[in-house]
Design an enzyme around this catalytic site. Structure first.
Site, PDB file in Angstrom:
ATOM      1  N   LYS A  27       0.861  -1.194   0.000  1.00  0.00           N
ATOM      2  CA  LYS A  27       0.000   0.000   0.000  1.00  0.00           C
ATOM      3  C   LYS A  27       0.898   1.246   0.000  1.00  0.00           C
ATOM      4  O   LYS A  27       1.479   1.612   1.012  1.00  0.00           O
ATOM      5  CB  LYS A  27      -0.916   0.029   1.221  1.00  0.00           C
ATOM      6  CG  LYS A  27      -2.034   1.056   1.028  1.00  0.00           C
ATOM      7  CD  LYS A  27      -2.440   1.797   2.263  1.00  0.00           C
ATOM      8  CE  LYS A  27      -1.612   2.943   2.663  1.00  0.00           C
ATOM      9  NZ  LYS A  27      -1.560   4.120   1.770  1.00  0.00           N
ATOM     10  N   GLU A  55      10.325   2.590  10.429  1.00  0.00           N
ATOM     11  CA  GLU A  55      11.328   3.606  10.091  1.00  0.00           C
ATOM     12  C   GLU A  55      10.619   4.945  10.140  1.00  0.00           C
ATOM     13  O   GLU A  55       9.800   5.247   9.277  1.00  0.00           O
ATOM     14  CB  GLU A  55      11.899   3.359   8.694  1.00  0.00           C
ATOM     15  CG  GLU A  55      12.689   2.082   8.565  1.00  0.00           C
ATOM     16  CD  GLU A  55      13.961   2.071   9.388  1.00  0.00           C
ATOM     17  OE1 GLU A  55      14.452   3.151   9.764  1.00  0.00           O
ATOM     18  OE2 GLU A  55      14.459   0.966   9.673  1.00  0.00           O
ATOM     19  N   CYS A  96      13.852  11.899   5.376  1.00  0.00           N
ATOM     20  CA  CYS A  96      13.907  11.527   6.792  1.00  0.00           C
ATOM     21  C   CYS A  96      15.282  11.863   7.360  1.00  0.00           C
ATOM     22  O   CYS A  96      15.430  12.108   8.543  1.00  0.00           O
ATOM     23  CB  CYS A  96      13.602  10.051   6.968  1.00  0.00           C
ATOM     24  SG  CYS A  96      14.571   9.011   5.891  1.00  0.00           S
ATOM     25  N   GLU A 132      10.210  17.371  14.260  1.00  0.00           N
ATOM     26  CA  GLU A 132      10.452  17.222  12.819  1.00  0.00           C
ATOM     27  C   GLU A 132       9.535  18.177  12.058  1.00  0.00           C
ATOM     28  O   GLU A 132       8.317  18.137  12.218  1.00  0.00           O
ATOM     29  CB  GLU A 132      10.177  15.777  12.393  1.00  0.00           C
ATOM     30  CG  GLU A 132      10.537  15.525  10.943  1.00  0.00           C
ATOM     31  CD  GLU A 132      10.245  14.103  10.488  1.00  0.00           C
ATOM     32  OE1 GLU A 132       9.112  13.629  10.690  1.00  0.00           O
ATOM     33  OE2 GLU A 132      11.154  13.468   9.917  1.00  0.00           O
TER      34      GLU A 132
END
Ligand code: NAD
Length: 502
Positions: free
Chosen positions: A183, A258, A292, A393
């Site tokens: 997905k 992750e 990331c 972040e």
């Protein structure tokens, strides 16, 4: 993205891929795939129901019985063909990627190249995937550990590396004998489709790779809950990652997470400043700060701080925003309007916290930029480690500079966040380099380079809040996508009891 019942002429119409067939989602619900640089609608994407995903799982589950018995070198032959096709189509795929998610073309080519590298690396694993033999403590007894495939792998990916990340997950999964329900992120369906078309063309048997488009809350959720899915490989935000851990954890699935980062470049007083500037600009503003591993903090020694900030500000001012397909563009759009607004909220928070914004700030809307989602490359100085812009972040082209007195303070600041993906240090001092290797809390560490640039044959992943301890890529990927089976073969012809008769 909005719901659209009918598909206008000329638009690319995507379909799910289940059991080797290209099929519409139940009820034919669809949303638009939008170019973030131009606002142009480039494809119509099915929105799978829970029943669609369950069908894909069913097929993958049944196919596993056959696929797990195909010799790994044969599975790997398909992966060689996948690598060759990716290489042949690299330029076309890179252009499609830039159109779909915005990163500048040179970076999109790098994203596809990661997939090519991973294909050939994992194809090689088809003839390795080493287990081990070891002496038994008993006479006339043989002991070995072999790798078994696990079953149906649920693969859930983000939009920021639309080719690389799906390849990191699906290639080891398939070579090791698992079957897949994939997905992809809702913002990058086209690249997922291109990858699956390549698998089909390379001769992957129907049912090994199944693709379902749709939202996380409907399609993704089924993968987490269905007991036939035995492992989940997820890359994305911390918020969703925590949910994945708890939901899939209830079913005792194997889960690889992750997640986010708050990566830092440390610049010491003896650093080569020209090199440090190149590394910082590339890792902070490349992919519009949406990697990331993007650098979002510079930790600068006080002796070089002012000079570094002045030169950095001058460099950031020259960065040109635009469509990533244009050669004149340095920084492309962010993924969508919502992302631009979220970045802007952080910039306002930074100002309110008392940081000085020396360059940038604001959604860019002059000329053609108004059609897309662009955020101005932004630089903050006077940032304290306890400010939210130094801890959370932001996932956009926003960089914070923090001044420190010495190496020890730099290490404390680097480690003082909940994340631990990538760190970097610029210094000429070998003693500091080795202390940095020992003391910086991160899964990736760069010396005299920025925070980005992972190579596919080394383990990839982070410590602390960046994940749950697994690693992708390299040999580490084999451990996630296979199960160890320890085998004891007794050829003594009598009952030998370990720990008792030895
Ligand atoms: P996201 O968490 O919003 O979405 C990731 C994926 O999860 C998407 O496919 C989404 O549809 C799906 N999802 C959402 N809700 C779900 C649910 N309830 N159940 C199952 N699946 C669900 O992340 P994003 O915005 O696509 O990506 C950006 C994030 O990814 C950033 O935080 C970035 O740091 C992180 N990221 C991490 C790495 C890494 O290797 N550590 C690499 C790239 C990106």
């Amino acid at each position: 993205m909005g719901c659209r019942p009918r598909i206008p002429a000329g638009m690319v119409e995507l379909r799910n891929y289940i059991g080797g067939n290209w099929v519409d989602a139940e009820g034919n619900r669809r949303i638009d795939d939008v170019n973030p640089a131009t606002g142009e609608i480039i494809a119509s994407v099915p929105q799978s129901s829970a029943a669609d995903v369950a069908r894909a799982i069913d097929v993958a589950h049944k196919t596993f019985e056959h696929w797990r018995k195909v010799p790994a070198p044969k599975r790997a032959e398909i992966m060689y063909r996948v690598g060759t096709l990716l290489r042949e189509r690299k330029e076309d795929l890179a252009r499609k990627m830039t159109r779909e998610m915005g990163k500048v073309l040179v970076e999109a080519r790098g994203d596809v190249q990661e997939g090519i590298d991973m294909a050939f690396y994992m194809a090689g694993e088809g003839r390795r995937a080493f287990g081990h033999t070891t002496p038994s403590e008993l006479p006339n007894k043989f002991a070995m550990a072999v790798r078994d495939p696990i079953g149906v792998a649920g693969i859930i990916t983000p939009w920021n590396f639309p080719m690389a990340i799906p390849t990191w997950k699906t290639f080891p999964a398939i070579v090791l004998g698992n079957t897949v329900v994939f997905k992809p992120a809702t913002d990058t369906p086209m690249l997922a489709l291109e990858l699956v078309k390549i698998f089909e063309e390379a001769g992957l048997p129907p049912g090994v790779m199944n693709l379902v488009f749709g939202s996380g809350s409907v399609a993704g959720e089924v993968l987490l809950k269905d007991e036939r899915v035995r492992l989940i490989s997820f890359t994305g935000s911390n918020e969703v990652g925590r949910h994945v851990a708890s939901e899939a954890g209830l079913g005792l699935k194997r889960i690889s997470l992750e997640l986010g980062g708050k990566n830092a470049v440390i610049v010491m007083d003896d650093a080569d400043l020209d090199l440090a500037l190149d590394g910082i600009v590339w890792s902070a503003y490349g992919t519009s700060g949406q990697r990331c591993t993007a650098c979002s903090r510079v930790i600068a020694h006080e002796a070089i701080h002012d000079q570094l900030v002045e030169r950095l500000a001058a460099r950031v001012k020259t960065l040109r925003l635009g469509d990533g397909l244009l050669e004149t563009t340095d920084v492309g759009p962010v993924i969508n309007r919502g992302a631009a607004e979220s970045i802007d909220r952080y910039v306002e928070i930074g100002k309110a916290e008392g940081a000085q914004m020396v360059v940038g700030g604001g959604i860019a809307s002059e000329g053609d930029l108004a059609k897309g989602s662009f955020y101005r490359p932004t630089l903050f100085t006077g940032v304290r480690p306890d400010m939210r812009i130094a801890k959370e972040e932001i996932f956009g082209p926003v960089l914070s500079v923090i001044k420190v007195k010495d190496f020890d303070e730099a290490v404390r600041v680097n480690n003082g966040v909940t994340y631990g993906l990538s760190s970097s240090i610029f210094t000429q001092d070998v003693n500091r380099v080795f202390r940095a290797i020992r003391d910086l809390e991160s899964g990736l560490l760069y010396v005299n380079a920025g925070t980005t640039g992972a190579e596919i044959h080394l383990p990839f992943g982070g410590v602390k809040g960046t994940g749950n301890g697994h690693r992708e890529a390299g040999v580490a990927a084999l451990d996630f996508f296979s199960e160890w089976k320890s085998v004891y073969i007794d050829y003594s012809g009598q009952l030998q009891r370990a720990q008792i008769d030895a």
